[in-house]
Design a protein around this motif. Structure first.
Motif, short mmCIF file in Angstrom:
data_model
loop_
_atom_site.label_atom_id
_atom_site.label_comp_id
_atom_site.label_asym_id
_atom_site.label_seq_id
_atom_site.Cartn_x
_atom_site.Cartn_y
_atom_site.Cartn_z
N GLU A 107 34.10 29.94 33.70
CA GLU A 107 33.19 29.87 34.84
C GLU A 107 33.96 29.57 36.12
OE1 GLU A 107 30.43 27.01 33.47
OE2 GLU A 107 29.26 28.47 32.31
N SER A 108 33.36 30.01 37.22
CA SER A 108 34.07 29.95 38.50
C SER A 108 34.35 28.52 38.93
CB SER A 108 33.25 30.66 39.57
OG SER A 108 31.96 30.08 39.65
N ARG A 109 33.46 27.63 38.59
CA ARG A 109 33.73 26.25 39.02
C ARG A 109 34.85 25.61 38.19
NH1 ARG A 109 28.60 25.84 36.52
NH2 ARG A 109 28.57 24.53 34.65
N GLY A 110 35.26 26.33 37.16
CA GLY A 110 36.42 25.92 36.41
C GLY A 110 36.25 24.60 35.70
N GLU A 140 32.88 37.10 33.64
CA GLU A 140 33.25 35.78 34.14
C GLU A 140 34.74 35.54 33.96
OE1 GLU A 140 29.62 32.69 33.89
OE2 GLU A 140 30.43 33.33 31.97
N GLY A 141 35.29 34.83 34.93
CA GLY A 141 36.70 34.48 34.86
C GLY A 141 37.46 35.04 36.03
N PRO A 142 38.64 34.49 36.27
CA PRO A 142 39.47 35.00 37.37
C PRO A 142 39.88 36.45 37.11
CG PRO A 142 40.35 32.96 36.43
CD PRO A 142 39.27 33.41 35.54
#
Lengths: 513, 197
Positions: A425-428, A253-255
């Motif tokens: 998480e992608s939704r930040g 997970e993560g950029p």
């Protein structure tokens, strides 16, 4: 390996020999035999001169290949210089070509040409390194051709030095290691054994007893006190350190470039460097969803430090598996205790038993957890006091807690480095308020771990995101809750921030206080 | 002085394709220039012309003015191509001019021997441009003696020319391959395939 080749000129000469022999057969004239033999002998003489000149050149050629930096980050560029000096002054035409690793992107000329008039020359070119790893330049190749154009050859040639370059992955820019949002700086120092023996550092004086050897008597103190005294020395020891790297799918997970694993990798490499600097025995266990993939028992050999560092650097996440997000609120031991008490046939027990059946399933899942199993099977059996560093995230909380409890065995200490999922998480942080609440949950879990005896727990993650959560999130959260009295304490969920030694990837940290 | 340059254009590779500034390092071929020169030192010219004069003498004895014209053709081949072609042309003319005197016997008339001596000079004169002229000439003489000796022995043994031709070409191949293996040993390029138990 390439070897000597004849050129078209050479094979034309061979063709002449054949033609002359055929003509000798057709005309039945021995003089054509003589012609064929003369040309054949001439070709052999040319070949001998070439071989002699080449071997002499190879022996007398001085080749140096120098790289301006032996350690770079990915996509960085280094300058390589190839310098050649032909001390023999050979009559052959020479070209020396550098052989960089295949992964490098080369810009510029990497060949050096030598001639009789120009026996020394050099070139420099740039190499860009897009792939992480340790790369060694191959031997430069020498291409040589005789002046008559009959033969050419291409052979590897020894150099004075063979450049090796280590390409490190680009780490996260803003690394945070701390507790409750407070960054903790690294500390250094010798680690004490907390045991007395025959070391070098004097520690305490005590009266001589019959069990003590006479050579341990401190005669100065004995003369002063009129009683035999023994001086105890603090025993310096090497501390076994075991690093458990979690590379399960949840660590992806993560950029890009700032995943949980990227942060975990930095911590792991810093731990390895620290252990190396203290010559502490170091071991590494890499956990994937499929189980344990790397097992390196703790030793203090230099090759072990290098191997572990390279292994950590090259870690890739186990992206094929599905990350499990379920967490457990109860520990396996608590579940076991509760379920064994529900043995009667009362309505209460009948009502609750299905819930604990579910918990039994969870217990089995813990038992199958790769991290837990690794600690149980590989870390727990290790002899002596072990420092166990677990680098993971907060996805498998119950399993992690059980693994930590198991890893504390003996006088061992456990360092837990946790990447909060909410920060990756992608939704930040689109909903900062929710993120703040989730961070508080994480912080609560971290504190539970830290409250365990001989356990230290730290958070790792991007500094800017933690700041965002702890400032904007706290303000919004408390504005919505309208409970300003708790705001101050929430901003710093752990006020008792007694500085504990902790690794810092920016400063070659040491897990040993 | 003239110089032939192989792939001397730095912007093109060996196949003539234009190279870009950023180059992959995976290509195998060396693309840099390797000079092959036809330059000859003054001593090569002097000795070569002397050899040519000897050839001319032999051919003049064999064929008169026609032999001198043939000598000019041989010299042209030596100048434009190399001593190898000059020798081939020289023997072709010997075959023509001595058709009535040279027999299938293994003997050569004096004028042919003189011309052969001149052709040998043309063949070995490049030794003066090498670092090892003595070894070059030595290798030439030893090889020539070996090849001719084996061919003659084969002819005496079998009385068949094709056997002698086969022995000569076979001996040449063996010697060339032996030098090739010698090079591998000298350069340490022999891979050790011995398994350690």
């Amino acid at each position: 390996m390439q070897v000597m080749h004849g050129t078209r000129r050479y094979w034309s000469g061979v063709g002449l020999v054949v033609v002359l022999l055929f003509s000798a057969l057709l005309t039945a004239r021995p003089v054509m035999f003589v012609a064929a033999a003369m040309i054949g002998a001439s070709l052999v003489a040319y070949q001998y001169a070439f071989v002699h000149g080449l071997s002499h050149t190879v022996n007398e050629l001085v080749v140096e290949e120098v790289i301006d930096s032996e350690s770079v980050a990915t996509d960085e560029t280094t300058t390589v210089m190839l310098r050649v000096d032909d001390r023999a002054g050979a009559s052959l035409a020479l070209t020396i070509e550098s052989q960089p690793p295949v992964g490098a992107r080369i810009t510029g000329e990497r060949t050096v040409n030598l001639s009789v008039d120009d026996p020394g020359n050099y070139t420099s070119f740039e190499a860009t390194w897009p792939v992480t790893g340790t790369f060694q330049f191959d031997q430069p190749h020498l291409a040589v051709r005789d002046r008559y154009g009959l033969f050419y050859d291409r052979v590897p040639i020894d150099t004075r030095n063979s450049p090796t370059i280590t390409v490190e992955p680009r780490g996260p820019q803003e690394m945070h290691i701390g507790r409750g949002g407070n960054r903790i700086e690294a500390t250094y120092g010798e680690h004490e054994s907390e045991e007395f023996g025959s070391g070098l550092e004097p520690d305490v004086l005590r009266e001589y007893t019959a069990e003590d050897s006479a050579d341990r008597i401190d005669w100065k103190t004995t003369a002063r006190m009129n009683e035999p005294y023994v001086r105890e020395y603090e025993e310096n020891t090497d501390r076994k350190t075991v690093v458990l790297m979690d590379t399960r799918a949840c660590m992806t997970e993560g950029p890009s470039g700032e995943t949980k694993l990227d942060y975990a990798r930095q911590v792991g490499m810093a731990l390895a460097d620290s252990a190396h600097s203290f010559n502490d025995p170091l071991g590494l266990y890499v956990i994937t969803d499929a189980g344990l993939t790397t097992r390196m028992r703790p030793t203090a050999q230099r090759s072990q430090y290098v191997s572990i560092r390279e292994r950590i650097r090259d870690l890739v996440p186990d992206a094929d598996a599905d990350p499990e997000t379920a967490t457990l609120a109860r520990t396996p031991s608590a579940i076991h205790r509760a379920s064994t008490q529900l043995t009667d046939r009362s309505a209460f027990a009948t009502r609750l038993r299905p819930y604990f059946d579910t918990s039994r399933t969870q217990l089995q899942r813990i038992d199958r957890d790769p991290l837990f199993r690794t600690v149980r099977s590989h870390v727990k059996p290790l002899q002596g006091s072990i420092w166990t560093a677990i680098i993971t995230d907060d996805t498998h909380r119950a399993e992690l807690r059980e693994a930590v409890l198991l890893a504390r065995r003996g006088n061992g200490r456990v360092l837990v480095f946790l990447a909060p999922s909410v920060l990756f998480e992608s939704r930040g942080l689109s909903d900062v308020d929710e993120a703040y609440e989730r961070y508080l949950e994480f912080e609560e879990f971290r504190r539970q771990l830290a409250q365990l005896d001989r356990v230290s727990a730290f958070e790792i993650g991007p500094d800017d995101r933690i700041d965002t959560v702890l400032t904007s999130g706290a303000q919004m959260h408390h504005a919505s809750q309208q409970t300003p009295t708790t705001a101050a304490s929430s901003t710093n969920p752990e006020p008792d921030s007694t500085p504990e030694p902790t690794p810092s990837p920016n400063a070659n940290p040491n897990p040993n206080p | 002085m003239s110089t032939d340059t192989i792939g001397s254009n730095p912007d093109t590779d060996a196949d003539g394709d234009v190279r870009t500034d950023t180059d992959s390092n995976t290509e195998d071929a060396l693309s840099s220039p390797l000079a092959v020169t036809s330059w000859r030192s003054p001593w090569v010219w002097v000795v070569g012309l002397a050899g040519l004069a000897i050839v001319g003498g032999g051919l003049w004895l064999a064929a008169g003015v026609g032999g001198l014209i043939a000598t000019a053709a041989i010299g042209l081949c030596w100048y434009l191509l190399s001593g190898l072609y000059a020798v081939a042309v020289g023997h072709a003319t010997l075959l023509l001019f001595t058709a009535n005197t040279v027999t299938p016997r293994l003997t050569l008339p004096p004028e042919v021997l003189i011309a052969e001596g001149g052709l040998v000079v043309l063949l070995i004169v490049p030794a003066l441009d090498t670092n090892v002229p003595g070894q070059f000439i030595g290798a030439f003489i030893v090889t020539l003696t070996t090849l001719l000796g084996l061919a003659v022995a084969a002819y005496w043994w079998s009385t068949r020319l094709w056997v002698a031709a086969g022995v000569l070409i076979g001996a040449f191949a063996v010697v060339s391959y032996g030098l090739y293996r010698y090079e591998l040993v000298r350069l340490g390029l022999i891979e050790d395939k011995t398994e350690t138990i």
